[in-house]
Design a protein around this motif. Structure first.
Motif, PDB file in Angstrom:
ATOM      1  N   LEU A 311       0.370  -1.501  -0.255  1.00 17.35           N
ATOM      2  CA  LEU A 311      -0.133   0.055   0.470  1.00 17.35           C
ATOM      3  C   LEU A 311       0.921   1.535   0.132  1.00 17.35           C
ATOM      4  O   LEU A 311       0.857   2.109  -0.424  1.00 17.35           O
ATOM      5  CB  LEU A 311      -0.769   0.490   0.966  1.00 17.35           C
ATOM      6  N   PHE A 312       1.300   1.107   0.835  1.00 12.35           N
ATOM      7  CA  PHE A 312       2.692   2.288   0.857  1.00 12.35           C
ATOM      8  C   PHE A 312       3.555   2.961  -0.326  1.00 12.35           C
ATOM      9  O   PHE A 312       3.435   3.822  -0.298  1.00 12.35           O
ATOM     10  CB  PHE A 312       3.633   2.348   2.038  1.00 12.35           C
ATOM     11  N   LEU A 313       4.168   1.500  -0.643  1.00 21.17           N
ATOM     12  CA  LEU A 313       5.414   1.933  -2.134  1.00 21.17           C
ATOM     13  C   LEU A 313       4.261   2.582  -3.220  1.00 21.17           C
ATOM     14  O   LEU A 313       4.470   3.205  -4.266  1.00 21.17           O
ATOM     15  CB  LEU A 313       6.010   0.544  -2.591  1.00 21.17           C
ATOM     16  N   THR A 314       2.611   1.700  -3.014  1.00 22.39           N
ATOM     17  CA  THR A 314       2.572   2.312  -4.432  1.00 22.39           C
ATOM     18  C   THR A 314       2.226   3.516  -4.267  1.00 22.39           C
ATOM     19  O   THR A 314       1.598   4.081  -5.353  1.00 22.39           O
ATOM     20  CB  THR A 314       0.505   1.399  -4.263  1.00 22.39           C
ATOM     21  N   MET A 315       1.107   4.028  -3.232  1.00 21.88           N
ATOM     22  CA  MET A 315       1.195   5.445  -2.859  1.00 21.88           C
ATOM     23  C   MET A 315       2.449   6.572  -3.225  1.00 21.88           C
ATOM     24  O   MET A 315       2.232   7.541  -4.131  1.00 21.88           O
ATOM     25  CB  MET A 315       0.419   5.530  -1.475  1.00 21.88           C
ATOM     26  N   VAL A 316       3.395   5.755  -3.268  1.00 22.41           N
ATOM     27  CA  VAL A 316       4.236   6.755  -2.767  1.00 22.41           C
ATOM     28  C   VAL A 316       5.135   7.191  -4.750  1.00 22.41           C
ATOM     29  O   VAL A 316       5.708   7.891  -5.093  1.00 22.41           O
ATOM     30  CB  VAL A 316       5.718   5.693  -2.406  1.00 22.41           C
ATOM     31  N   ILE A 317       5.088   5.613  -5.307  1.00 20.28           N
ATOM     32  CA  ILE A 317       4.989   5.893  -7.087  1.00 20.28           C
ATOM     33  C   ILE A 317       3.897   6.798  -7.652  1.00 20.28           C
ATOM     34  O   ILE A 317       4.086   7.165  -7.972  1.00 20.28           O
ATOM     35  CB  ILE A 317       4.811   4.487  -7.635  1.00 20.28           C
ATOM     36  N   ALA A 318       2.648   6.529  -6.993  1.00 21.08           N
ATOM     37  CA  ALA A 318       1.344   7.645  -7.005  1.00 21.08           C
ATOM     38  C   ALA A 318       1.927   8.924  -6.663  1.00 21.08           C
ATOM     39  O   ALA A 318       1.652   9.718  -8.071  1.00 21.08           O
ATOM     40  CB  ALA A 318       0.040   7.273  -6.605  1.00 21.08           C
ATOM     41  N   GLY A 319       2.736   8.990  -6.305  1.00 22.49           N
ATOM     42  CA  GLY A 319       3.221  10.784  -5.512  1.00 22.49           C
ATOM     43  C   GLY A 319       4.282  10.703  -6.988  1.00 22.49           C
ATOM     44  O   GLY A 319       4.245  12.032  -7.172  1.00 22.49           O
ATOM     45  N   LEU A 320       4.873  10.078  -7.483  1.00 22.39           N
ATOM     46  CA  LEU A 320       5.941  10.309  -8.298  1.00 22.39           C
ATOM     47  C   LEU A 320       5.909   9.911  -9.616  1.00 22.39           C
ATOM     48  O   LEU A 320       6.023  11.239  -9.762  1.00 22.39           O
ATOM     49  CB  LEU A 320       6.977   8.725  -7.959  1.00 22.39           C
ATOM     50  N   TRP A 321       4.340   9.587  -9.864  1.00 26.39           N
ATOM     51  CA  TRP A 321       3.783   9.689 -11.054  1.00 26.39           C
ATOM     52  C   TRP A 321       2.944  11.667 -11.011  1.00 26.39           C
ATOM     53  O   TRP A 321       3.167  11.679 -12.204  1.00 26.39           O
ATOM     54  CB  TRP A 321       2.593   8.691 -10.850  1.00 26.39           C
ATOM     55  N   HIS A 322       2.856  12.157 -10.019  1.00 25.82           N
ATOM     56  CA  HIS A 322       2.283  13.751 -10.387  1.00 25.82           C
ATOM     57  C   HIS A 322       2.913  14.269 -10.254  1.00 25.82           C
ATOM     58  O   HIS A 322       3.239  15.410 -10.997  1.00 25.82           O
ATOM     59  CB  HIS A 322       1.569  13.377  -8.937  1.00 25.82           C
ATOM     60  N   GLY A 323       4.697  14.016  -9.496  1.00 26.82           N
ATOM     61  CA  GLY A 323       5.729  15.238  -9.655  1.00 26.82           C
ATOM     62  C   GLY A 323       6.777  15.568 -11.107  1.00 26.82           C
ATOM     63  O   GLY A 323       5.919  14.902 -11.675  1.00 26.82           O
ATOM     64  N   TRP A 327      10.043  17.837  -4.819  1.00 27.37           N
ATOM     65  CA  TRP A 327       9.685  17.155  -3.678  1.00 27.37           C
ATOM     66  C   TRP A 327       8.607  16.420  -3.174  1.00 27.37           C
ATOM     67  O   TRP A 327       8.354  15.215  -2.535  1.00 27.37           O
ATOM     68  CB  TRP A 327      10.991  16.035  -3.390  1.00 27.37           C
ATOM     69  N   ASN A 328       7.524  17.441  -3.225  1.00 23.40           N
ATOM     70  CA  ASN A 328       6.518  17.647  -2.505  1.00 23.40           C
ATOM     71  C   ASN A 328       5.707  16.092  -2.333  1.00 23.40           C
ATOM     72  O   ASN A 328       4.452  15.771  -1.594  1.00 23.40           O
ATOM     73  CB  ASN A 328       5.755  18.495  -2.050  1.00 23.40           C
ATOM     74  N   TYR A 329       5.839  16.009  -4.021  1.00 26.06           N
ATOM     75  CA  TYR A 329       5.011  15.242  -4.189  1.00 26.06           C
ATOM     76  C   TYR A 329       5.168  13.669  -3.946  1.00 26.06           C
ATOM     77  O   TYR A 329       3.857  12.431  -3.609  1.00 26.06           O
ATOM     78  CB  TYR A 329       4.513  14.876  -6.420  1.00 26.06           C
ATOM     79  N   LEU A 330       5.624  13.153  -3.248  1.00 23.96           N
ATOM     80  CA  LEU A 330       6.380  12.718  -3.162  1.00 23.96           C
ATOM     81  C   LEU A 330       6.193  12.142  -1.444  1.00 23.96           C
ATOM     82  O   LEU A 330       5.754  10.978  -1.185  1.00 23.96           O
ATOM     83  CB  LEU A 330       8.298  11.917  -3.261  1.00 23.96           C
ATOM     84  N   LEU A 331       6.080  13.307  -0.838  1.00 26.28           N
ATOM     85  CA  LEU A 331       5.757  13.224   0.401  1.00 26.28           C
ATOM     86  C   LEU A 331       4.494  13.198   0.445  1.00 26.28           C
ATOM     87  O   LEU A 331       3.727  13.200   1.557  1.00 26.28           O
ATOM     88  CB  LEU A 331       6.300  14.910   1.223  1.00 26.28           C
ATOM     89  N   TRP A 332       4.020  13.884  -0.989  1.00 22.21           N
ATOM     90  CA  TRP A 332       2.377  14.013  -0.304  1.00 22.21           C
ATOM     91  C   TRP A 332       1.969  11.970  -1.134  1.00 22.21           C
ATOM     92  O   TRP A 332       1.129  11.560   0.083  1.00 22.21           O
ATOM     93  CB  TRP A 332       1.461  14.499  -1.757  1.00 22.21           C
ATOM     94  N   GLY A 333       2.862  11.570  -1.305  1.00 27.26           N
ATOM     95  CA  GLY A 333       1.766   9.797  -1.583  1.00 27.26           C
ATOM     96  C   GLY A 333       2.335   8.913  -0.647  1.00 27.26           C
ATOM     97  O   GLY A 333       1.541   8.539  -0.410  1.00 27.26           O
ATOM     98  N   ALA A 334       3.909   9.405   0.135  1.00 22.19           N
ATOM     99  CA  ALA A 334       3.835   9.172   1.294  1.00 22.19           C
ATOM    100  C   ALA A 334       3.088   9.080   2.587  1.00 22.19           C
ATOM    101  O   ALA A 334       2.446   8.378   2.951  1.00 22.19           O
ATOM    102  CB  ALA A 334       4.979   9.135   1.689  1.00 22.19           C
ATOM    103  N   ALA A 335       2.424  10.744   2.657  1.00 25.49           N
ATOM    104  CA  ALA A 335       1.569  10.797   3.600  1.00 25.49           C
ATOM    105  C   ALA A 335       0.153   9.790   3.820  1.00 25.49           C
ATOM    106  O   ALA A 335      -0.816   9.508   4.693  1.00 25.49           O
ATOM    107  CB  ALA A 335       0.911  12.195   4.040  1.00 25.49           C
ATOM    108  N   HIS A 336      -0.081   9.721   2.301  1.00 26.46           N
ATOM    109  CA  HIS A 336      -1.062   9.052   1.623  1.00 26.46           C
ATOM    110  C   HIS A 336      -0.835   7.498   2.145  1.00 26.46           C
ATOM    111  O   HIS A 336      -2.241   6.834   2.679  1.00 26.46           O
ATOM    112  CB  HIS A 336      -1.840   9.528   0.906  1.00 26.46           C
ATOM    113  N   GLY A 337       0.169   7.218   1.730  1.00 29.94           N
ATOM    114  CA  GLY A 337       0.207   6.232   1.616  1.00 29.94           C
ATOM    115  C   GLY A 337       0.440   5.192   3.448  1.00 29.94           C
ATOM    116  O   GLY A 337       0.314   4.148   3.916  1.00 29.94           O
ATOM    117  N   ILE A 338       0.608   6.574   4.064  1.00 31.75           N
ATOM    118  CA  ILE A 338       0.815   6.263   5.536  1.00 31.75           C
ATOM    119  C   ILE A 338      -0.786   5.735   6.181  1.00 31.75           C
ATOM    120  O   ILE A 338      -1.385   5.442   6.835  1.00 31.75           O
ATOM    121  CB  ILE A 338       1.360   6.985   6.197  1.00 31.75           C
ATOM    122  N   ALA A 339      -1.190   7.118   5.782  1.00 35.29           N
ATOM    123  CA  ALA A 339      -2.770   7.202   5.992  1.00 35.29           C
ATOM    124  C   ALA A 339      -3.752   5.729   6.088  1.00 35.29           C
ATOM    125  O   ALA A 339      -4.500   5.375   6.045  1.00 35.29           O
ATOM    126  CB  ALA A 339      -3.746   8.087   5.024  1.00 35.29           C
TER     127      ALA A 339
END
Length: 471
Positions: A311-323, A327-339
């Motif tokens: 779950l976490f890796l999927t959302m991190v990659i989703a953040g990278l896809w947006h970014g 690097w905020n997009y990576l952090l945004w994806g990580a935040a959603h992954g944790i959530a």
């Protein structure tokens, strides 16, 4: 040229639809392909060339993968190579600038001479085109879809100007039959035109109107509590109505051409959890991430901790896809992954369920706070906005925001909120007033009225690009 522009509305779309309507059914894919390439060429001739190259590679690669023996290493090597190639092209255009900037900052910090860098422009829609190409290649490999042997058909699928700039992310299987045989009639055209007008109204009347508030808030060096929350909430509305408006316009254009594209949003700001939010927000991306990434990583098949990792890796990659530029997009994806991990852990624990009203509030609060990170051009701006949201820079309305605020902003916000909560009352309202003449007339007239007002605003002010064009 964007959908909400005079060039598109007065020149490109009428001319294209006239040729498309007069052409023979057997010619319509070719007409659509040529029209789409002209659309991309209008945006950028270089992007058109890149788009054509990637289209040829993916189409030819699909043929090679299909011909390779089932289960052979050659088949897998071709598939992996094609995925890596598409991903590498996307990563270059997405991350070359931020990597160069980061390298220069590190070199400066250690006393080295920074190197000169010519900024790389991201071609509009490249992120969506790459995901569509990857899904097609994987589906051919899995035998989920038959390989498309007609270059015209494949190129039409990957290039349709209606959706490939900012979604929805269309899978080949969803339009395969309609590429070969589809209806083109007044009923579909009128339904599509109505949907297009609704999307235009969402974009222009709400998203574009709120844009100045967002720009001011996120450029304040020390926003107050009121300034920061005005900016955060305005951006939450702007992003939704901009992106959902584009999706509605794309779905409408698809209907006008005889295609049925899937819905991309389902009242996301009414979600009761982060899992629920991602079942409602950008549905074509969420399903793509689930089917081609999360499940590929193992999904929930190998224990609890591996599920959380996936779950976490999927959302991190989703953040990278947006970014791209931050690097905020990576952090945004990580935040959603944790959530998502916390949400799943809570749902599978013995802890009591959160009351529904509180669950709505907590979910929306998290989503809005995460949007702050998503919108901020850099991490320093995000920290400043968060400090403002917690009142560390004062509480009252700042001078810059006070000068910017207009009654139109309040009207746009109210209109946006009404549109968000309207589905809660829609079924009851339709059952009660479905036969009333005023209700039927209003349902038919308001999209036209909204479109005409939007058109007048487009003609009188500078065009605001769709936010997802940058992704």
């Amino acid at each position: 040229m964007v959908f909400a522009s005079l060039e598109f509305l007065l020149l490109f779309l009428p001319a294209f639809m006239l040729v498309y309507a007069l052409g023979r059914p057997a010619w319509r894919n070719t007409i659509l392909l040529i029209g789409s390439w002209l659309f991309y060429g209008w945006l950028s001739p270089l992007f058109l060339a890149l788009h054509m190259v990637l289209t040829v590679i993916a189409w030819g690669g699909g043929l090679v993968v299909d011909r390779a023996r089932e289960g052979s290493s050659r088949r897998m090597r071709w598939l992996v190579g094609l995925i890596v190639l598409n991903t590498a092209v996307l990563c270059w255009y997405k991350y070359a600038n931020i990597l160069a900037l980061t390298a220069n900052e590190l070199m400066s910090a250690y006393g080295a001479m920074p190197f000169e860098w010519q900024r790389v422009a991201l071609p509009a829609g490249l992120s969506f085109i790459v995901l569509q190409a990857i899904s097609y290649l994987v589906d051919v490999h899995r035998h989920t879809v038959p390989v498309e042997r007609s270059f015209i058909n494949y190129a039409t699928y990957i290039s349709m100007f209606g959706h490939s700039i900012a979604g929805p992310i269309i899978r080949y299987d969803w339009v395969r039959r309609e590429l070969n045989q589809r209806q083109f009639n007044w009923t579909l055209f009128s339904l599509g035109a109505r949907r297009f007008m609704i999307g235009m109204s969402m974009k222009v009347l709400v998203a574009d109107t709120l844009s100045p508030l967002v720009d001011v808030a996120f450029h304040l060096p020390q926003p107050s509590l009121v300034d920061a929350w005005i900016g955060c909430l305005a951006y939450s509305l702007q992003l939704f109505f901009d992106f959902a408006g584009y999706s509605a316009m794309a779905i409408g254009l698809g209907l006008m051409l005889g295609f049925h594209f899937p819905e991309n949003f389902n009242r996301p700001y009414l979600a009761r959890s982060i899992q629920d939010f991602w079942r409602r927000w950008h549905l074509s991306l969420s399903s793509w991430l689930r089917d081609y990434l999360y499940i590929g990583l193992g999904g929930n098949r190998h224990g609890v901790w591996n599920t959380y990792r996936n779950l976490f890796l999927t959302m991190v990659i989703a953040g990278l896809w947006h970014g791209g530029d931050s690097w905020n997009y990576l952090l945004w994806g990580a935040a959603h992954g944790i959530a998502l991990c916390v949400d799943r852990a809570w749902a599978h624990s013995s802890l009591p369920a959160i009351p529904r009203p509180l669950a709505h509030v907590l979910t929306l609060l998290f989503v809005c706070l995460a949007w702050t990170l998503f919108r901020s051009p850099d991490f320093h701006t995000a920290l400043s906005m968060y400090a403002g949201q917690f009142g560390l820079h004062g509480i009252g309305l700042g001078d810059a925001m006070a000068v910017t605020l207009r009654p139109a902003h309040g009207m746009a916000a109210v209109l946006g909120l009404l549109c968000i909560v309207a589905p809660l009352l829609q079924r009851r309202t339709e059952q009660r007033w479905a036969q009333a003449r005023w209700f039927v007339t209003g349902a038919a007239v308001w999209p036209v009225a909204g479109f005409l007002l939007s058109f007048a605003l487009i003609a009188s002010r500078e065009t605001v690009p769709f936010l997802y064009f940058q992704f």
